[in-house]
Design a protein around this motif. Sequence first.
Motif, PDB file in Angstrom:
ATOM      1  N   SER A 124       0.774  -1.192   0.077  1.00  0.00           N
ATOM      2  CA  SER A 124      -0.028  -0.042   0.036  1.00  0.00           C
ATOM      3  C   SER A 124       1.051   1.246  -0.064  1.00  0.00           C
ATOM      4  O   SER A 124       2.014   1.097   0.319  1.00  0.00           O
ATOM      5  CB  SER A 124      -1.128   0.084   1.353  1.00  0.00           C
ATOM      6  OG  SER A 124      -0.272   0.038   2.702  1.00  0.00           O
ATOM      7  N   GLU A 125       0.247   2.377  -0.230  1.00  0.00           N
ATOM      8  CA  GLU A 125       0.953   3.601  -0.124  1.00  0.00           C
ATOM      9  C   GLU A 125       1.561   3.879   1.047  1.00  0.00           C
ATOM     10  O   GLU A 125       2.643   4.338   1.425  1.00  0.00           O
ATOM     11  CB  GLU A 125      -0.093   4.602  -0.784  1.00  0.00           C
ATOM     12  CG  GLU A 125      -0.276   4.879  -2.263  1.00  0.00           C
ATOM     13  CD  GLU A 125      -1.031   6.132  -2.354  1.00  0.00           C
ATOM     14  OE1 GLU A 125      -0.493   7.227  -2.188  1.00  0.00           O
ATOM     15  OE2 GLU A 125      -1.779   6.295  -3.509  1.00  0.00           O
ATOM     16  N   GLN A 126       0.709   3.649   2.175  1.00  0.00           N
ATOM     17  CA  GLN A 126       1.035   3.785   3.712  1.00  0.00           C
ATOM     18  C   GLN A 126       2.385   3.164   3.834  1.00  0.00           C
ATOM     19  O   GLN A 126       3.213   3.467   4.562  1.00  0.00           O
ATOM     20  CB  GLN A 126       0.016   3.487   4.681  1.00  0.00           C
ATOM     21  CG  GLN A 126      -1.463   4.210   4.551  1.00  0.00           C
ATOM     22  CD  GLN A 126      -1.981   4.144   3.131  1.00  0.00           C
ATOM     23  OE1 GLN A 126      -1.951   3.215   2.708  1.00  0.00           O
ATOM     24  NE2 GLN A 126      -2.845   5.097   2.768  1.00  0.00           N
ATOM     25  N   GLU A 127       2.451   1.819   3.489  1.00  0.00           N
ATOM     26  CA  GLU A 127       3.592   0.919   3.904  1.00  0.00           C
ATOM     27  C   GLU A 127       4.838   1.441   3.043  1.00  0.00           C
ATOM     28  O   GLU A 127       5.823   1.670   3.653  1.00  0.00           O
ATOM     29  CB  GLU A 127       3.558  -0.569   3.290  1.00  0.00           C
ATOM     30  CG  GLU A 127       2.342  -1.176   4.139  1.00  0.00           C
ATOM     31  CD  GLU A 127       2.249  -2.650   3.848  1.00  0.00           C
ATOM     32  OE1 GLU A 127       1.620  -3.491   4.680  1.00  0.00           O
ATOM     33  OE2 GLU A 127       3.058  -3.176   2.978  1.00  0.00           O
ATOM     34  N   ALA A 128       4.509   2.043   1.798  1.00  0.00           N
ATOM     35  CA  ALA A 128       5.463   2.671   0.923  1.00  0.00           C
ATOM     36  C   ALA A 128       6.410   3.930   1.674  1.00  0.00           C
ATOM     37  O   ALA A 128       7.423   4.023   2.009  1.00  0.00           O
ATOM     38  CB  ALA A 128       5.251   2.908  -0.479  1.00  0.00           C
ATOM     39  N   ASP A 129       5.307   4.674   2.314  1.00  0.00           N
ATOM     40  CA  ASP A 129       5.850   6.129   3.010  1.00  0.00           C
ATOM     41  C   ASP A 129       6.451   5.505   4.179  1.00  0.00           C
ATOM     42  O   ASP A 129       7.660   6.344   4.559  1.00  0.00           O
ATOM     43  CB  ASP A 129       4.602   6.873   3.277  1.00  0.00           C
ATOM     44  CG  ASP A 129       3.871   7.532   2.181  1.00  0.00           C
ATOM     45  OD1 ASP A 129       4.599   7.838   1.489  1.00  0.00           O
ATOM     46  OD2 ASP A 129       2.838   7.928   2.409  1.00  0.00           O
ATOM     47  N   GLU A 130       6.281   4.433   4.803  1.00  0.00           N
ATOM     48  CA  GLU A 130       6.954   4.339   6.086  1.00  0.00           C
ATOM     49  C   GLU A 130       8.071   3.570   5.719  1.00  0.00           C
ATOM     50  O   GLU A 130       9.375   3.952   6.198  1.00  0.00           O
ATOM     51  CB  GLU A 130       5.922   2.982   6.846  1.00  0.00           C
ATOM     52  CG  GLU A 130       6.857   2.416   8.228  1.00  0.00           C
ATOM     53  CD  GLU A 130       6.232   1.466   8.962  1.00  0.00           C
ATOM     54  OE1 GLU A 130       6.787   1.187   9.881  1.00  0.00           O
ATOM     55  OE2 GLU A 130       4.970   1.129   8.559  1.00  0.00           O
TER      56      GLU A 130
END
Length: 303
Positions: A205-211
């Motif tokens: 997900s984008e959230q995991e990518a951001d992390e």
Amino acid sequence: MTSYAHLLPTTYKSTIASWLAEDAPSFDYGGYVVGESPKTATLYCKSPGVLAGVPFFIEVFTQLSCSVTFHYPEGASLDPGPTGKLAVATISGPARCILLGERVALNTLARCSGIATASASLVALARGAGYTGIIAGTRKTTPGFRIVEKYGMLVGGADQHRYDLSTMVMLKDNHVWSTGSITAAVAAAKRVAGFAVKVEVECQSEQEADEAIAAGADVVMLDNFSAEGLKVASANIKTRWAERGRSVLLECSGGLTPENVSEFVCADIDIISTSSIHQVCSPPQRKVAGLIETEHETCRFFA
């Protein structure tokens, strides 16, 4: 002239010796039958493809006291045309040695050429769709045969991605689960990998990518996204982090094939990785090594 053969470690010769030992672990009864009489054999191409694996083919016969002359350079696009066969190489030596090495040599050349052919085809499809980034093969190679398969990718114009677990740190979902979080996993990897080894994180997900990016990942893999979802997510991630003055390599992987690769092409994806170029080679692509002929008989061989 620079050749991909210059990349090969000296250990590939002992690997080939083990292949020959596997094929004749005790008595070579067929070799006894034909003896030492000198013979000349011809390697034929029977279907269009990219020639790859020449150094492996030559080394097989070198170890058996035979000589090999190739009539086309490695990486050449071969087409037998209407005749159905094209003479590619000539092998000379004792009959028993030619017959002892033929299957090992043909299997290796055919498999390597098939991967090179599939790699060249996928790269051409992606370029035709406007993609300017990297097409890479994965680590889903055949145990014991990786050097041949990765070599075929290079000859075919594809990137070999990471060669093994020591080449780049790739943190998958199980690494994250075992560690507790993407942030913790990246921190642990960075402690031991140092500055010379990249760290990649597989994200869903984008959230995991951001992390992952915030934690210091060098490469983020967007795994198993739909084509449209990939385009939206990659554009969002690149824009969001560019505003913060941070760049990151984005890779996509999962379910990519020659049939659908054009759907995944977008400017925000730097790397497209796939196992289709070395795990799914159709039979025609693997019939680059087709016939061995001697003075008295013709034998057909298919990969």
